[in-house]
Design an enzyme around this catalytic site. Structure first.
Site, PDB file in Angstrom:
ATOM      1  N   ASP A 167     -23.341   1.250  -2.386  1.00 31.99           N
ATOM      2  CA  ASP A 167     -22.673   0.689  -3.581  1.00 31.99           C
ATOM      3  C   ASP A 167     -21.535   1.547  -4.145  1.00 31.99           C
ATOM      4  O   ASP A 167     -20.844   1.101  -5.064  1.00 31.99           O
ATOM      5  CB  ASP A 167     -23.657   0.434  -4.742  1.00 31.99           C
ATOM      6  N   ASP A 389     -36.471  -2.842  -6.468  1.00 29.81           N
ATOM      7  CA  ASP A 389     -35.055  -2.574  -6.768  1.00 29.81           C
ATOM      8  C   ASP A 389     -34.870  -2.025  -8.177  1.00 29.81           C
ATOM      9  O   ASP A 389     -33.811  -1.471  -8.492  1.00 29.81           O
ATOM     10  CB  ASP A 389     -34.249  -3.875  -6.664  1.00 29.81           C
TER      11      ASP A 389
HETATM   12  C1  BGC Z   1     -33.982   3.722  -5.426  1.00 32.85           C
HETATM   13  C2  BGC Z   1     -34.472   4.888  -4.606  1.00 32.85           C
HETATM   14  C3  BGC Z   1     -35.297   4.404  -3.438  1.00 32.85           C
HETATM   15  C4  BGC Z   1     -34.540   3.374  -2.649  1.00 32.85           C
HETATM   16  C5  BGC Z   1     -35.347   2.771  -1.526  1.00 32.85           C
HETATM   17  C6  BGC Z   1     -33.276   2.727  -4.553  1.00 32.85           C
HETATM   18  O1  BGC Z   1     -32.949   1.609  -5.292  1.00 32.85           O
HETATM   19  O2  BGC Z   1     -33.153   4.173  -6.453  1.00 32.85           O
HETATM   20  O3  BGC Z   1     -35.256   5.722  -5.409  1.00 32.85           O
HETATM   21  O4  BGC Z   1     -35.638   5.488  -2.595  1.00 32.85           O
HETATM   22  O5  BGC Z   1     -34.108   2.321  -3.495  1.00 32.85           O
HETATM   23  O6  BGC Z   1     -36.409   2.015  -2.008  1.00 32.85           O
END
Ligand code: BGC
Length: 450
Positions: A167, A389
């Site tokens: 992103d 998410d």
């Molecule tokens: C989070 C991370 C996580 C990743 C995979 C991201 O949205 O901020 O902490 O490791 O997703 O789940």
């Protein structure tokens, strides 16, 4: 410090513009001829999820995917050493060497800790501020220790595939009306340049730059702006294109690989082109096959070598289950036609948080066939299916994560044309296990798991 850089320091002649590159040649497509690392942490979560589920068929489907490769996220400095949720990088690399048995093995890792991270959202705001001090910490406390570990001789035979900063650069293309993204911009550019250059010096790292998804960057203005931004950052870095293997799209998103029944954006239905329907909002890139093909052409036109490849995160873009359409609509009303034909069942293509109805997508696949124009190196599961998410309500934490209303099912967002978010309720913090979501993803898998 990486080996190639140390060597270059010893042997630098007076006027060398470009530091010496690693000695080992990189593969064109690192996935070909290699197995991929199966993260035991994720496999254990899936096994536990299966144990908890009453439905035996669903549990069996969960167990059937427990040994799929998923990416290891370095989502904060502490993740390098390991946290309460996951083992550290060295442990994973040791496991990877053991799994490889001496044969080629891809280790998928996500580099995700830029200063001012997630500048246009709150759910994954990071630990580092968008300041010069934050940038210094990113380099010295995050990238340098990761590179030092990867650079150990015992890991030299792994093919490390790095997803670079989900992103980040896309936010610079479309969210410059957001003061946080304006503040973050110079650090995103410098941070990505630093990351890809240091990783390249390791010699066996393949960096793929995150390129959002079709529902974000597909409009001509956005795609051309993105291509320019990506090219500027890459070409302004120490090794230029040599340090980049390609791009990864749809990271942690649920945009379909293919809108099977909507293939022609210019098709006239009910007096309008399909792309002009409310769902597409004039965006001609309907899916990730469209976007990767478009992005490939744009990047090559910008000067990228024709050897670049594309990865698509297909972990959660399946949209199967009984609500999936089985044919194109016969309606002569444009919006009805599109709404009845599309496989993506979100309320809006911009809805990114724990969307209801999503399913597991294509299993990780090496050099997928049938889409030559997309130059696909692989379908990968970057976002481990089952990890949230973002939380749907405020949850205190020490991970720099906040409530983003896009994760709140009671919220109607102006960014979604005033629609509800369609996010699942009772969601935990981003990255934390979300059992109800995992059950939904497995049940709605497309292709179905069994
Ligand atoms: C989070 C991370 C996580 C990743 C995979 C991201 O949205 O901020 O902490 O490791 O997703 O789940």
């Amino acid at each position: 410090m990486a080996a190639a850089a140390a060597g270059a320091l010893l042997a630098v002649p007076a006027l060398v513009a470009v530091p010496s590159a690693p000695a080992v040649a990189l593969e064109d497509n690192p996935f070909v001829g290699a197995e991929q690392y199966v993260n035991p942490d994720w496999s254990a979560l899936v096994e536990t999820a299966a144990d908890e589920v009453g439905d035996a068929a669903l549990a069996a489907d969960m167990r059937a995917i427990a040994d799929e490769p998923t990416s290891v996220w370095m989502d904060r400095i502490a993740a390098i050493e390991g946290t309460e949720r996951q083992h550290g990088l060295e442990w994973h690399l040791d496991q990877a060497v053991a799994q490889s048995g001496g044969s080629p093995l891809v280790f998928n890792v996500v580099i995700y800790d830029l200063p001012g991270r997630d500048c246009h959202a709150l759910a994954s705001n990071g630990e580092l501020p968008a300041t010069a001090a934050g940038m210094t910490r990113y380099k010295t406390e995050y990238i340098d220790p990761i590179v030092a570990l990867l650079d150990q001789p015992e890991y030299a035979n792994l093919r490390v595939v790095a997803t670079i900063e989900p992103d980040s650069l896309p936010n610079l293309v479309t969210n410059q009306s957001d003061a946080d993204c304006v503040a973050a911009a110079p650090y995103y550019r410098e941070g990505v340049q630093y990351a890809i250059s240091e990783l390249y010096e390791v010699g066996n790292v393949y960096s793929y730059i995150d390129a959002a998804h079709s529902g974000w960057l597909g409009w001509p203005n956005n795609s051309s702006g993105a291509a320019q931004e990506f090219a500027n950052v890459i070409e302004g870095s120490t090794y230029g294109w040599a340090a980049v293997s390609g791009f990864v799209t749809n990271t942690a998103n649920t945009t379909p690989l293919e809108e099977t029944f909507l293939t022609n954006p210019d098709l006239q239905v009910g007096g309008g082109q399909v792309k002009s329907a409310g769902w597409f909002e004039w965006n001609p890139d309907f899916d990730e096959i469209d976007w990767t093909a478009n992005l490939y052409d744009l990047m090559v036109a910008q000067g990228a070598p024709s050897s670049i490849g594309m990865l698509v995160d297909t972990g959660r873009n399946g949209w199967g289950g009984s609500a999936r359409p089985t044919a194109a609509s016969t309606s002569t009303d444009l919006n009805t036609y599109v709404n009845e034909s599309k496989v993506d069942r979100r309320n809006h293509r911009g809805a990114w948080c724990n969307p209801a109805g999503a399913g597991i997508g294509e299993r990780p696949t090496v050099a997928p066939s049938g889409h030559a124009e997309s130059h696909l190196d692989a379908y990968v599961w970057v976002k481990p299916p089952g990890e949230s998410d973002g939380s749907s309500t405020e949850i205190p934490n020490d991970e720099g994560k906040r409530l983003d209303r896009m994760c709140d099912p009671t919220y109607q967002s102006s960014e979604l044309g005033g629609r509800f978010t369609g996010a699942l309720a009772d969601a935990p913090l981003s990255g934390h296990w979300f059992q109800a979501q995992f059950e939904m993803l497995v049940a709605n898998a497309y292709p179905a798991i069994s």
